[in-house]
Design a protein around this motif. Sequence first.
Motif, PDB file in Angstrom:
ATOM      1  N   VAL A 464      27.993  38.498  -3.337  1.00 35.51           N
ATOM      2  CA  VAL A 464      27.936  37.861  -4.653  1.00 35.51           C
ATOM      3  C   VAL A 464      29.050  36.827  -4.707  1.00 35.51           C
ATOM      4  CG1 VAL A 464      28.088  38.163  -7.155  1.00 35.51           C
ATOM      5  CG2 VAL A 464      27.094  39.990  -5.740  1.00 35.51           C
ATOM      6  N   ARG A 465      28.745  35.620  -5.170  1.00 33.55           N
ATOM      7  CA  ARG A 465      29.755  34.585  -5.391  1.00 33.55           C
ATOM      8  C   ARG A 465      29.764  34.252  -6.882  1.00 33.55           C
ATOM      9  NH1 ARG A 465      32.204  29.704  -3.089  1.00 33.55           N
ATOM     10  NH2 ARG A 465      33.690  29.164  -4.733  1.00 33.55           N
ATOM     11  N   LYS A 466      30.946  34.357  -7.506  1.00 27.57           N
ATOM     12  CA  LYS A 466      31.092  34.068  -8.930  1.00 27.57           C
ATOM     13  C   LYS A 466      32.447  33.411  -9.148  1.00 27.57           C
ATOM     14  CE  LYS A 466      30.285  36.326 -13.411  1.00 27.57           C
ATOM     15  NZ  LYS A 466      30.019  37.642 -14.058  1.00 27.57           N
ATOM     16  N   GLY A 467      32.415  32.128  -9.508  1.00 24.38           N
ATOM     17  CA  GLY A 467      33.677  31.409  -9.623  1.00 24.38           C
ATOM     18  C   GLY A 467      34.368  31.350  -8.280  1.00 24.38           C
ATOM     19  N   LYS A 468      35.647  31.689  -8.253  1.00 20.29           N
ATOM     20  CA  LYS A 468      36.388  31.658  -6.986  1.00 20.29           C
ATOM     21  C   LYS A 468      36.217  32.945  -6.188  1.00 20.29           C
ATOM     22  CE  LYS A 468      40.885  33.465  -8.576  1.00 20.29           C
ATOM     23  NZ  LYS A 468      42.340  33.188  -8.608  1.00 20.29           N
ATOM     24  N   TRP A 469      35.592  33.956  -6.792  1.00 21.56           N
ATOM     25  CA  TRP A 469      35.530  35.274  -6.163  1.00 21.56           C
ATOM     26  C   TRP A 469      34.232  35.476  -5.383  1.00 21.56           C
ATOM     27  CZ3 TRP A 469      40.026  37.447  -5.988  1.00 21.56           C
ATOM     28  CH2 TRP A 469      40.930  37.338  -7.058  1.00 21.56           C
TER      29      TRP A 469
END
Length: 541
Positions: A464-469
């Motif tokens: 999962v990619r969300k924002g910088k994370w």
Amino acid sequence: MQKLCTLILLLSAFTAINAQKKQDEKKPNIILMMVDDMGFSDIGSYGSEIRTPNLDRLAAEGIRFREFYNNSICAPTRASLLTGQYPHRAGIGYFDVNLGLPAYQGYLNKESLTLAEVLKQNGYSTLMSGKSHVGKDSLSWPNQRGFEQFYGFIPGASNYFDIGKYGQAPPVELIKNNRKEKLKPGEYLTDKIVDNALGFLDEQNKTGKPFFLYVAFNAPHWPLQAVQEDIDKYKGKYDIGWDSVRQQRLIRQRDLGILSPGQSVAARDPEVPRWENLTYDQKQLWKAKMEVYAAMVDRVDQNIGRILGKLKELKKDDNTLIIFISDNGAQGGFAGYNRKPPRNTGPIGSPGSYDYQEQNWAYVSNTPLRQYKNNMHEGGISSPFIAWFPNRIKGGDLVKGTAHLVDIAPTFYEFAGAKYPEKYNGVTPNSLPGKSLVPVLTGKLNSVERNGAIFWERAGNRAVRKGKWKIVSTYPAYQWELYDLEADRGETKDVASQYPAVVNELSSDFFKWAEENGVVNYDKIKPAQPMQIPGSAVAAQ
């Protein structure tokens, strides 16, 4: 009065037709180009020593993304690219094989409309040449899913030559508009894919309509087979070995801005032996592999030059959008540096060659990222991304991007002024989960603004990619790793233990997405004999 009414009706019809023609002329032509199994750093504008002047020109006159994501492997990537859906929603959550559930049926479902189906309905000619790989059943072939013209092959890989000096390769079976044909002796598949694409463009030029052309190259996917004159260009180029080539690419990436200041670089792959530790014979084998691989990429670029030449010849270069990507990262699968492929009947590069790049050089191809094809670390799911559109896209821009395959369809539809149908052949289409890239491509934004996350799952590998994370886990483990990609795109430092709340949030997002898209635990659907990458223990194509 009757004659006058007839005349008025004829004039009205003529005016409407003329207005529609002018509107169609304003619509941009669209060319989508995709290569197969090519790593993040394998073209000049992303740090490579391989000669790619035509792609470098598109990059200089267009825009590049530092972050563009695919689905880590052939068929799921193509499912998303063609439909704008996540692969499970489109029916190809695993591969082009049927695992018994709708999300894993192995071919595109009717609810997931292809780019060709939508654009054709909106006045476009729809053309395709190259690799299909979204279902073996004829109902999933390109001509049955909206493409008016198709030349290429249906499954996941093909030889490039039919017969040659060394050994004899099996016949290369191709399809042209639902009719079978074969590659002739002396022909090379990459050239033939573009020969047919150019032929389609010549025919389409008579219609007065805008066109959508999808060119899906097989190269540089195994087997390593290339034209000798291209191989000769790279003789001696890789004598310095993979460690030195990787360092040179890192330097170029920093100079180009692909590798941002302070950004991490993936640690050296511990499975890759040191070049200086190889024997003379081993070095000869390995450098030959990369010479042929480079030649295959080089030939792709030459053919892209032919397409650009055709656009100029047809005077359509000023009104054509081109997007170039790769379907996944370079193919790893370490098998030891004494590996002798049992099927080889000729030298690497010849028609009898069934070798492939393998992990030692794939480690270089994916510079500066971690891991390989079929893995959800950045090296498996990251692609170079180039978009070119004269007068609409500013030349030379390099942006963060952070886009995904599902964003391509809404981008094309916005540029084309195309309406996504509420009904299609009596079926209610799936809604589009992606975001248009037009604001990024036209300089209004540096990266895609989306409310939620981007998701991946394939054969138990998840991310999962969300924002910088970004959270990621590799099958069979179900332990989440966490990375701050703004500082650590090389994924060198797992900070999951430091930020458990972030892990929990992204994990919750994943399971909600998985339920919505029909994703199930891989152990419940795992084939008895998973497909293997040649020479690898990784279940894949």
